[in-house]
Design an enzyme around this catalytic site. Structure first.
Site, PDB file in Angstrom:
ATOM      1  N   ARG A 168       0.839  -1.203   0.000  1.00  0.00           N
ATOM      2  CA  ARG A 168       0.000   0.000   0.000  1.00  0.00           C
ATOM      3  C   ARG A 168       0.872   1.249   0.000  1.00  0.00           C
ATOM      4  NH1 ARG A 168      -4.643  -0.156   4.450  1.00  0.00           N
ATOM      5  NH2 ARG A 168      -5.428   1.573   3.170  1.00  0.00           N
ATOM      6  N   CYS A 179      -1.807   5.977   9.008  1.00  0.00           N
ATOM      7  CA  CYS A 179      -2.120   4.692   8.376  1.00  0.00           C
ATOM      8  C   CYS A 179      -3.206   4.956   7.348  1.00  0.00           C
ATOM      9  CB  CYS A 179      -2.530   3.659   9.427  1.00  0.00           C
ATOM     10  SG  CYS A 179      -3.947   4.174  10.437  1.00  0.00           S
TER      11      CYS A 179
END
Length: 285
Positions: free
Chosen positions: A181, A238
């Site tokens: 990611r 995050c």
């Protein structure tokens, strides 16, 4: 782990505290990013006396441009905590299903709100079960608490502050998502893949395993390897500010109570298409 008594509590220690005349307030915050709601797990069995709080609706604000798990409205948070029996100055212990993420966000939210005496059950509900300690299906009706929510007791970052922290020489902004990611190879949730330019990738699995933290010295060594040195400002993000709250807790364990949380995280960053996006394995992409 010496020095973490005000952050983490082991099951056997908590069992002793719960047997006292005035035990800590227990909050069950089991939660899944996708799947059945945590309340179902709570109904099937929980620590005796624990009250369930939903991460999405009680501990965070509604999703939107501010992110998928933005800061809660202080008045709404205060009402939810009082309904759960949280009292001013009285110890609180939070726990989740074992990975420590939801519990860490609950820990962070209470401390951000000015409630200092809050700890995380180390290892969560599975650790309690593994210790052979009792559970209950009874739902308590706690007396209303009187906690006062005073926002701002822990540092937060907005998008601009996160960008400045990530800039060369300004500090360290940790991206604690999985490496694919961060590199922009995949993005299962948010509409844009990549990372904040200048952010350093430190996936959560490298500093916490199954919801348990290593010793403070080991954490300091791991964080130092990505540039988190004494005196260097540090923040974390995050996808939506849940896993990053666990990073902030790990930084507290490592002796960095000044660590800041970018609450909106990637879900807030990409809400503005004018913000730059980096891809690849290096901070600058």
């Amino acid at each position: 782990m010496p020095g973490t008594e005000d952050l983490l509590v082991e099951p056997d220690r908590l069992a002793v505290e719960l047997d006292r005349a005035d035990p800590p307030t227990l909050l069950d915050v089991r939660w899944r990013l996708a799947g059945p709601p945590g309340r179902d797990d709570y109904a099937a069995g929980h620590l005796p006396g624990a009250v369930f709080l939903d991460l999405d609706t009680a501990l965070c604000g509604p999703p939107g441009d501010a992110g998928r798990h933005p800061l809660p409205d202080p008045a709404a948070l205060q009402a939810a905590l009082r309904a759960a029996g949280v009292r001013a100055g009285h110890p609180v212990v939070v726990y989740d299903g074992g990975d420590g993420m939801a519990a860490a966000r609950a820990w962070w939210t209470l401390r951000w709100a000015g409630h200092r005496p809050v700890r995380l059950l180390h290892g969560g509900f599975p650790a309690w079960l593994a210790a052979g300690l009792p559970t209950s299906t009874a739902e308590p009706a706690p007396a209303p608490g009187d906690v006062q929510v005073r926002p701002g007791a822990l540092p937060v970052l907005d998008a601009g502050e996160a960008a400045r922290l990530a800039a060369a020489g300004e500090g360290v902004l940790l991206d604690v998502r999985a490496a694919p990611r961060y590199r922009g190879e995949t993005e299962p949730i948010d509409p844009v893949a990549g990372h904040v330019p200048g952010a350093v990738n430190l996936p959560a699995g490298e500093y916490v395993v199954e919801g348990r933290f290593p010793a403070a010295d080991a954490l300091r060594e791991r964080f130092a390897a990505v540039g988190v040195a004494d005196g260097v400002p540090v923040g974390a993000y995050c996808g939506s500010g849940v896993t990053a709250a666990q990073a902030v807790l790990a930084l507290h364990v490592a002796g960095r109570p000044d660590a800041a949380l970018y609450v909106g995280s990637w879900s807030n960053w990409v809400a503005d298409p004018s913000r730059p996006v980096a891809t690849g394995a290096t901070p600058a992409g």
